[in-house]
Design a protein around this motif. Structure first.
Motif, mmCIF file in Angstrom:
data_model
loop_
_atom_site.group_PDB
_atom_site.id
_atom_site.type_symbol
_atom_site.label_atom_id
_atom_site.label_comp_id
_atom_site.label_asym_id
_atom_site.label_seq_id
_atom_site.Cartn_x
_atom_site.Cartn_y
_atom_site.Cartn_z
ATOM 1 N N SER A 22 0.834 -1.200 0.000
ATOM 2 C CA SER A 22 0.000 0.000 0.000
ATOM 3 C C SER A 22 0.867 1.247 0.000
ATOM 4 C CB SER A 22 -0.955 0.000 1.199
ATOM 5 O OG SER A 22 -0.244 0.095 2.413
ATOM 6 N N ALA A 23 2.009 1.208 0.681
ATOM 7 C CA ALA A 23 2.929 2.346 0.671
ATOM 8 C C ALA A 23 3.478 2.555 -0.736
ATOM 9 C CB ALA A 23 4.065 2.121 1.667
ATOM 10 N N ASP A 24 3.823 1.459 -1.393
ATOM 11 C CA ASP A 24 4.334 1.551 -2.763
ATOM 12 C C ASP A 24 3.258 2.100 -3.711
ATOM 13 O OD1 ASP A 24 6.770 0.543 -1.977
ATOM 14 O OD2 ASP A 24 6.290 -1.532 -2.525
ATOM 15 N N VAL A 25 2.024 1.642 -3.488
ATOM 16 C CA VAL A 25 0.923 2.123 -4.321
ATOM 17 C C VAL A 25 0.710 3.621 -4.101
ATOM 18 C CG1 VAL A 25 -1.579 2.015 -4.685
ATOM 19 C CG2 VAL A 25 -0.244 -0.096 -4.479
ATOM 20 N N LEU A 26 0.780 4.034 -2.842
ATOM 21 C CA LEU A 26 0.630 5.457 -2.530
ATOM 22 C C LEU A 26 1.701 6.287 -3.232
ATOM 23 C CD1 LEU A 26 -0.230 5.313 1.279
ATOM 24 C CD2 LEU A 26 -1.724 6.121 -0.549
ATOM 25 N N LYS A 27 2.938 5.777 -3.239
ATOM 26 C CA LYS A 27 4.021 6.493 -3.925
ATOM 27 C C LYS A 27 3.743 6.587 -5.420
ATOM 28 C CE LYS A 27 8.362 5.700 -2.892
ATOM 29 N NZ LYS A 27 9.619 4.991 -2.523
ATOM 30 N N SER A 28 3.246 5.529 -5.998
ATOM 31 C CA SER A 28 2.907 5.544 -7.424
ATOM 32 C C SER A 28 1.812 6.559 -7.715
ATOM 33 C CB SER A 28 2.456 4.156 -7.878
ATOM 34 O OG SER A 28 3.504 3.221 -7.755
ATOM 35 N N ASP A 29 0.805 6.584 -6.840
ATOM 36 C CA ASP A 29 -0.283 7.555 -7.008
ATOM 37 C C ASP A 29 0.239 8.982 -6.845
ATOM 38 O OD1 ASP A 29 -2.034 5.492 -7.402
ATOM 39 O OD2 ASP A 29 -2.847 5.513 -5.350
ATOM 40 N N ALA A 30 1.187 9.147 -5.923
ATOM 41 C CA ALA A 30 1.766 10.475 -5.692
ATOM 42 C C ALA A 30 2.509 10.966 -6.928
ATOM 43 C CB ALA A 30 2.720 10.429 -4.493
ATOM 44 N N ILE A 31 3.232 10.071 -7.566
ATOM 45 C CA ILE A 31 3.966 10.435 -8.792
ATOM 46 C C ILE A 31 3.002 10.907 -9.872
ATOM 47 C CG2 ILE A 31 5.352 9.496 -10.685
ATOM 48 C CD1 ILE A 31 6.661 7.643 -8.540
ATOM 49 N N ILE A 32 1.860 10.220 -9.983
ATOM 50 C CA ILE A 32 0.850 10.609 -10.969
ATOM 51 C C ILE A 32 0.301 11.998 -10.658
ATOM 52 C CG2 ILE A 32 -1.453 10.086 -11.855
ATOM 53 C CD1 ILE A 32 -0.756 7.090 -11.427
ATOM 54 N N GLN A 33 -0.021 12.235 -9.393
ATOM 55 C CA GLN A 33 -0.558 13.542 -8.988
ATOM 56 C C GLN A 33 0.461 14.658 -9.211
ATOM 57 O OE1 GLN A 33 -3.673 14.260 -8.138
ATOM 58 N NE2 GLN A 33 -4.220 12.105 -8.440
ATOM 59 N N GLU A 34 1.712 14.351 -8.934
ATOM 60 C CA GLU A 34 2.778 15.330 -9.125
ATOM 61 C C GLU A 34 2.922 15.683 -10.610
ATOM 62 O OE1 GLU A 34 7.386 16.010 -7.615
ATOM 63 O OE2 GLU A 34 6.518 14.001 -7.639
ATOM 64 N N SER A 35 2.823 14.685 -11.474
ATOM 65 C CA SER A 35 2.932 14.929 -12.912
ATOM 66 C C SER A 35 1.791 15.800 -13.418
ATOM 67 C CB SER A 35 2.951 13.599 -13.680
ATOM 68 O OG SER A 35 1.687 12.960 -13.639
ATOM 69 N N ARG A 36 0.670 15.762 -12.690
ATOM 70 C CA ARG A 36 -0.492 16.590 -13.049
ATOM 71 C C ARG A 36 -0.450 17.953 -12.357
ATOM 72 N NH1 ARG A 36 -4.978 11.777 -12.073
ATOM 73 N NH2 ARG A 36 -4.566 10.609 -14.011
ATOM 74 N N MET A 37 0.640 18.211 -11.642
ATOM 75 C CA MET A 37 0.829 19.454 -10.889
ATOM 76 C C MET A 37 -0.198 19.625 -9.773
ATOM 77 S SD MET A 37 2.229 22.184 -13.736
ATOM 78 C CE MET A 37 0.821 22.045 -14.832
ATOM 79 N N GLN A 38 -0.696 18.502 -9.283
ATOM 80 C CA GLN A 38 -1.577 18.503 -8.109
ATOM 81 C C GLN A 38 -0.692 18.304 -6.883
ATOM 82 O OE1 GLN A 38 -4.946 19.118 -8.345
ATOM 83 N NE2 GLN A 38 -4.432 19.502 -10.498
ATOM 84 N N TYR A 39 -0.005 19.375 -6.536
ATOM 85 C CA TYR A 39 1.091 19.252 -5.571
ATOM 86 C C TYR A 39 0.638 18.902 -4.154
ATOM 87 C CZ TYR A 39 3.705 21.368 -9.378
ATOM 88 O OH TYR A 39 4.266 21.616 -10.602
ATOM 89 N N LEU A 40 -0.478 19.457 -3.719
ATOM 90 C CA LEU A 40 -0.942 19.138 -2.371
ATOM 91 C C LEU A 40 -1.351 17.674 -2.271
ATOM 92 C CD1 LEU A 40 -1.535 19.989 0.486
ATOM 93 C CD2 LEU A 40 -3.786 20.811 -0.267
#
Length: 292
Positions: free
Chosen positions: A21-39
């Motif tokens: 789940s931690a790894d999945v969260l990191k993957s999701d975070a990378i996606i959000q970051e690429s979309r400039m959804q920084y928060l």
């Protein structure tokens, strides 16, 4: 024995799911970051780091990315604790110093921001241009205009066509009352970006004020004479005519600034005086009516 073995398998399974789940969260975070959804990215990285932490692990990268994205989202107070954790766990990259600089600057702790940026610039020479840029912004925003001039001038050496650097450098000179240097930089801005509103307005106002200062000074000098002769009058009139040519230099910028912002009273006032000095009475009257 079988029961203990089953419990052990269950615990191992739960731990594996937790890690996943931690790894999945990191993957999701990378996606959000690429979309400039920084928060959103920061919160996901933060949660991933907390899960790793609950397992007795420390993921320095997740701490750093959480801090970096909190800073980008302007959540500066939240950025610092996770950046501290990244550093405590031996994360040491140029971006860490840049993120600290952003976070401290956002909290108006300019001395700490400067310390981080200077340390990063010294340690990571390959990233010198990025640190120089950040320092230029930091010094300008904190009112340290002498230092801003130095950093922004260095930044321009790296990117001579970056109009933002020229604008901030020109504005720094303006704040230092070095108007000649200011206009040189602001002229460079409009040469690169012809409709840069702030530069156009500043150029108009600076050229106007420089001219109006000289015009007013000469007018007061003549009016202060006890017994002026016809020669004195003639000489002063000629001098005023020469000085008034400066209004001609200011007019194109003032008129363009007025077109951008028709209700800007400061620009209208400058135009009113300029038109009157240049004996353009009809246009002066038009500006006067807008000041009522």
């Amino acid at each position: 024995m079988k029961q203990l073995f089953a419990i052990g398998l269950l615990m191992m399974s739960l731990m594996a799911m937790k890690a996943q789940s931690a790894d999945v969260l990191k993957s999701d975070a990378i996606i959000q970051e690429s979309r400039m959804q920084y928060l959103a990215a920061a919160e996901l990285y933060d949660k991933a780091a907390q899960i790793y932490e609950s397992e007795g692990k420390a993921d320095a990268f997740s701490y750093f990315k959480a801090g970096q994205n909190y800073a980008k989202a302007k959540q500066y107070a939240k950025a610092l604790p996770v950046l501290d954790k990244a550093r405590a766990n031996n994360y040491d990259e140029a971006d860490l110093y840049l993120s600290y600089g952003d976070a401290y600057a956002g909290l108006k702790k300019f001395d700490l921001a400067e310390k981080e940026l200077l340390a990063g610039k010294e340690k990571y020479a390959a990233n010198s241009a990025e640190f120089t840029k950040k320092l230029g912004y930091l010094y300008f925003n904190s009112g340290q205009y002498d230092k801003a001039v130095e950093s922004l001038s260095a930044a321009i050496e790296q990117e001579p066509n970056n109009y933002t650097y020229h604008y901030l450098l020109g504005s720094s000179y303006e704040r230092l009352k070095k108007y000649k240097e200011a206009t040189v930089e602001l002229e460079k801005v409009v040469a690169i970006k012809s409709n840069h509103k702030n530069s156009i307005k500043k150029l108009g106002v600076i050229y106007f004020k420089q001219t109006d200062y000289l015009y007013t000074k000469e007018t007061k000098r003549y009016e202060g004479m006890k017994n002026p002769t016809r020669v004195d009058y003639h000489n002063s009139t000629k001098k005023l005519e020469q000085i008034a040519k400066g209004y001609t230099k200011a007019l194109p910028y003032l008129e363009k600034a007025h077109a951008f912002s028709p209700k800007d009273k400061a620009i209208i006032s400058c135009l009113n005086v300029s038109y009157r000095r240049l004996k353009m009475e009809e246009k002066a009257a038009e500006m006067s009516s807008l000041l009522k």
